[in-house]
Structure formats: structure tokens, C-alpha cells
Design an enzyme around this catalytic site. Sequence first.
Site, short mmCIF file in Angstrom:
data_model
loop_
_atom_site.label_atom_id
_atom_site.label_comp_id
_atom_site.label_asym_id
_atom_site.label_seq_id
_atom_site.Cartn_x
_atom_site.Cartn_y
_atom_site.Cartn_z
N ARG A 83 0.88 -1.24 0.04
CA ARG A 83 0.03 -0.12 -0.05
C ARG A 83 0.91 1.35 -0.08
O ARG A 83 1.65 1.39 0.72
CB ARG A 83 -0.78 -0.09 1.32
CG ARG A 83 -1.73 1.38 1.33
CD ARG A 83 -2.74 1.17 2.41
NE ARG A 83 -3.17 2.48 2.77
CZ ARG A 83 -3.33 3.33 3.72
NH1 ARG A 83 -2.91 2.84 4.71
NH2 ARG A 83 -4.16 4.48 3.51
N HIS A 127 -3.27 10.90 0.65
CA HIS A 127 -2.65 10.64 1.97
C HIS A 127 -2.07 12.02 2.38
O HIS A 127 -0.72 12.03 2.48
CB HIS A 127 -1.78 9.56 1.83
CG HIS A 127 -1.35 9.07 3.55
ND1 HIS A 127 -1.57 7.56 3.55
CD2 HIS A 127 -0.85 9.76 4.43
CE1 HIS A 127 -1.18 7.46 4.87
NE2 HIS A 127 -1.02 8.62 5.39
N GLU A 172 -7.64 8.63 6.46
CA GLU A 172 -7.81 9.01 7.71
C GLU A 172 -8.18 10.73 7.80
O GLU A 172 -7.45 11.40 8.36
CB GLU A 172 -6.55 8.98 8.63
CG GLU A 172 -6.14 7.47 9.24
CD GLU A 172 -5.17 7.62 10.27
OE1 GLU A 172 -4.75 8.60 10.83
OE2 GLU A 172 -4.63 6.52 10.62
N ASN A 299 -7.59 1.72 9.97
CA ASN A 299 -6.52 1.90 10.71
C ASN A 299 -6.66 1.65 12.05
O ASN A 299 -7.41 2.33 12.82
CB ASN A 299 -5.78 3.04 10.35
CG ASN A 299 -5.25 3.41 9.00
OD1 ASN A 299 -5.37 2.28 8.25
ND2 ASN A 299 -5.05 4.35 8.63
N TYR A 301 -4.68 1.42 15.84
CA TYR A 301 -3.26 1.52 16.39
C TYR A 301 -3.31 1.16 18.07
O TYR A 301 -2.85 0.71 18.55
CB TYR A 301 -2.53 2.75 16.30
CG TYR A 301 -1.97 2.91 14.92
CD1 TYR A 301 -0.51 2.65 14.68
CD2 TYR A 301 -2.83 3.62 14.00
CE1 TYR A 301 -0.13 2.68 13.55
CE2 TYR A 301 -2.11 3.79 12.54
CZ TYR A 301 -0.71 3.44 12.45
OH TYR A 301 -0.07 3.59 11.13
N GLU A 378 -3.62 -0.05 7.92
CA GLU A 378 -2.64 0.11 9.02
C GLU A 378 -2.58 -0.45 10.28
O GLU A 378 -3.81 -0.26 10.88
CB GLU A 378 -2.33 1.78 9.09
CG GLU A 378 -1.94 2.28 7.79
CD GLU A 378 -1.77 4.05 8.09
OE1 GLU A 378 -1.56 4.31 9.05
OE2 GLU A 378 -2.14 4.63 7.11
C1 GBH Z 1 -1.54 6.99 10.73
O1 GBH Z 1 -2.08 7.97 11.43
C2 GBH Z 1 -1.13 7.79 9.30
O2 GBH Z 1 -2.12 7.34 8.39
C3 GBH Z 1 0.15 7.38 9.04
O3 GBH Z 1 0.56 8.41 7.89
C4 GBH Z 1 1.23 7.63 10.15
O4 GBH Z 1 2.35 7.59 9.83
C5 GBH Z 1 0.86 6.52 11.06
O5 GBH Z 1 -0.51 6.38 11.54
C6 GBH Z 1 1.52 6.56 12.37
O6 GBH Z 1 1.00 7.75 13.36
O7 GBH Z 1 -8.92 9.45 18.90
O8 GBH Z 1 -7.99 11.53 19.86
O9 GBH Z 1 -7.29 9.61 20.70
C7 GBH Z 1 -2.56 7.83 12.54
C8 GBH Z 1 -2.32 8.96 13.71
C9 GBH Z 1 -2.89 9.62 15.95
C10 GBH Z 1 -4.88 8.72 14.77
C11 GBH Z 1 -3.44 9.38 17.22
C12 GBH Z 1 -5.47 8.75 15.70
C13 GBH Z 1 -5.77 9.30 18.28
C14 GBH Z 1 -6.36 10.48 18.50
N1 GBH Z 1 -3.20 8.69 14.86
N2 GBH Z 1 -4.93 9.28 16.81
S1 GBH Z 1 -7.69 10.33 19.65
#
Ligand code: GBH
Length: 495
Positions: A83, A127, A172, A299, A301, A378
Site C-alpha cells: 500500500r 494521503h 484518515e 487503521n 493503532y 495500517e
Molecule cells: C496514521 O496516522 C497515518 O495514516 C500514517 O501516515 C502515520 O504515519 C501512522 O498512522 C503513524 O502515526 O482519537 O483523539 O485519541 C495515525 C494517527 C494518531 C490517529 C492518534 C488517531 C488518536 C486520536 N493517529 N490518533 S484520539
Amino acid sequence: MNASAKELAALLPPGFTLGVATSAFQIEGALDEDGRGPSGWDVFAAKPGAIVEDQSPAVSCDHYHRMPEDVALMKDLGIDSYRFSLSWPRIQPGGSGPVNPAGLGFYDRLIDLLLENGISPMATVYHWDTPLPLEEAGGWMNRDTAYRLGEFAAIAAAAFGDRVDRWVTVNEPATVTTNGYALGMHAPGEALMLKALPSVHHQLLGHGLALQALRAANVRGEIGMTNVYSPMVPASANPLDKLSAGLMDVAQNRLYADPVLLGKYPDIIRAATFFSSSFSPSSEDMDLISQPLDFYGLNYYMPTRVASGPGEGAVPPGMAEAMGDDLSGTPGAPFHIASFPDTEHTAYGWPVKPDYMAVALAEMAERYPDLPPVYITEGGASFEDVVVRDAAADRRIIPDERRLRYLADHIGTALEATRPGGAAESVDLRGYYVWSLMDNFEWSAGYKQPFGLVHVDFDTQVRTPKASYYWLQEVIAARRAASAAHVPGAAVGQQ
Ligand code: GBH
């Protein structure tokens, strides 16, 4: 063979896609070359204090010049799919009007090389690297940007529609609005707070117009869009904590997913903006935004723990430092992000909570009965890496056990949750893309948050696969060995 690699391989359903992800602005460098125009991010990143230690995206991984070497790394890794994102200012420098043939040429070569190596291309149309002329005209606060994105998607479809297997229209929008237009931590650096709402609608409309353009061009690939999803966890049973988590859920998750998957904004958003004539989307817009998707990109995390009141800071102290932003003590904040107790955190300060991978999928299934097939587009973790010299073998080793564990636990949890009897069994999970192939320019965190399976020395551009890369390679090799063993001899040569 690492036992856990083999166990994970055994969980992979047939046809499941394992991939890696990147984005153009984060890896390419060569910002002034071959006719690329500036983006809003070029300008934002040059502002003193915008990026940790004022680090520059000008060279980054120099992927623009080292693309064949990076594809070779993917080939050795054995992944099914890559991707990447198409740089809008490289292909259409003005954001409207003429196309830059050299820009198209770069992605032509990339896509052809991927296909020659048996790697399926997934292209993200947008992006975050908005062409500067559009950013200067208001960026996503301006409705016109959505139409420009639709046009750019038509250009991309005409050029690559015969070879790209999967398209992601927009990546995003929540992060672009929250960090870029509401809080001012990302380009364009606006701090409009609630007045940023039009940037949500215009990005979603841009998604709808891009989707329409890709369909009209009859691209052979599947089409989806990508939202980040963070389960919101109230810090306690206190009704105010629950209310706060609910508001965060609306602001970060539902605001972006409901229009796409249900065709309407959350009721509370409509109620809150009832008296504001600046936010009254038409049914035509909503129809464009909610056109059927071939897949939904998610995505994931981490979850977010939410507590009422201003707390100690708007974001956990570790995260604020890592991002180079001091948001602590936002006066009068109605709620704040709280830390999870007894939890491992990444270098960003993000909580490592693989169980919530399953919660995210289960909540998606519950909220969206017509959820299309899902790719996790992601997932990954930044941890500080240590390069160890193995003198005997004369090579460098990067023992990133924590990243490896993060990936193993999250992929494993996603697979178990979506199997029959799992917490999210109704989700048709098709694949998982690791963020990221290699360490890269992590937006306002510069080069300080490495997410890569491959280490990049930003002085020498030397790439060194980490332990997590070799682990994923083992998973893929184990899957191949298992499926080869299951091919019945009689079937060979039959149609
Ligand atoms: C992604 O962003 C991006 O797509 C990518 O470009 C980036 O490098 C990668 O992840 C790593 O950061 O809901 O208020 O708790 C993810 C960015 C940051 C989005 C934290 C969600 C939580 C906000 N994320 N955020 S909250």
C-alpha cells in the site's frame, strides 16, 4: 523456526493478504525534482517549531531515487501487497490543470516493478499532501478541493486503472481535521476547533467524488476508503467519564464512519449544528459519500481512555513530548485523554492494547450491519531501536522484540476475533498491512518515531531489516510451506 511465526501462519485463512504500507510524503523526498509542485506539508514543515527538532522531509528515505531497492526488500520479505500513496503535487503540481508526465512515470515504474515481483499494488489517492495552491485557497475548508480530488482520481484511474488491484480514496480524514484544522499540529496548522467541521464534510465529499471517478473509469481494482478507529474507553463508571468517551467517539470515529457506512452524520452532530447554516449537507452530497464500497479500510493503532475535566493535559504527557507539542493544561478542557494503568506504551506514548483490536472490529460490526469486507490498512508501533553489531557474523542486528510482539499480537487477535465464534465473527477480514515498510518521516514527530520493519539510517540511507522483518518473513514462509503441503497431487494440471 520461531514457534509463534508458525502458529500465526496456521491462523491465516486462505487468500488473506499480508502487506506493508507507506505514504508518498513520508518516504519519497525529492520534493523539488522532476516537476513536483509544493504541498501544504512542504510549507508547514518548514515553519520553525512545527516538526520535532525542525527536521526536514526534503530527503526522508530518498525512496524517489531508491524505489527499486525498496521493492527488492518487499520481494525478499515475501508480502502479498504493498500500500503506497500517489503524490498529488508530483502528478498534478497545481492541484488542477496540467499533469506532470514525470510524476506519472514514477508510479508507472513502481506499479510495473511490483507486478513483476508478484506484489499486488494498493494505491491511496489522498494521503494528506494537498497541492499548495489548493491549500492556499482554503484546503479542505474549501468545497472546491473535493472536486479537485475527484479530478485527480480520474487522472490516476486513467493512468493506473489497468494495473492497481485496490484503491483507497482518502486516508484518515479524522487525523487531517483533528490535527490539521482543529488543533494546528499538522498542515495547514489551523486551530479552528469546532469550526473545522466543513473540513470533515469536504474530505468525505472528496472521497465520494474520487470513488465516482474511479467507477466511471472502470478501473479493474476494488475501491475503498480508510478511517482510523480508536475504541473510546471511559476512565471510570462515572457518568461524566462515559459522556466524555461518547463525545470523543462521535468526534473521532462516528463522524467519519457513519456518513460513509450509514449515509448520515451522527444525530448529535446534526443537533449541535442545527442552528449553523454553514453545515447543512445536501442529500446529494450524502448519496455521493455513502456509495457502496468494495472494501472498508480500517487503521487500528490503540484505544483511547477518556476522562472528564481538564486533567493534567489534553494528551498523555509522554505523547505530547514525543509529538513536540505541549498541549498540557488546555484551560477549561471538558475532558482529556488519560493513560491506561499498568500498560506498555510505545515511544509515542501510545498504549499497547491488542485486545482492543478485537473490540474495534466487534464495534464496527455492531454499528454497521452492511459493513463491506475489511482490510486493516495500517497497524504498527514506534519503538526506539538499537543497532547491535554482530562482530562474528559481520552484520548489524536490530532486535525490535517489542514491535515484533505488537504485530504478532494484533494480527493474531484480529484473526481470532473474525473466525467463527470470535468476538467479531461477522467481519469479513481480508488482510492486514503493517505500518510501515521502513522508518520514515512521521509528520510532526519527524524521524523520531520509527515504525519500520526496516531500519533506515537517515545519514547514509542504508536500509537494515529488523528482527520484526525476519519474523514476518518466517510467517509468510511458514504459510507457503503449509499450503504447498496441502495441495492434493491429483489436482495438479486440472482446470
Ligand atoms: C496514521 O496516522 C497515518 O495514516 C500514517 O501516515 C502515520 O504515519 C501512522 O498512522 C503513524 O502515526 O482519537 O483523539 O485519541 C495515525 C494517527 C494518531 C490517529 C492518534 C488517531 C488518536 C486520536 N493517529 N490518533 S484520539
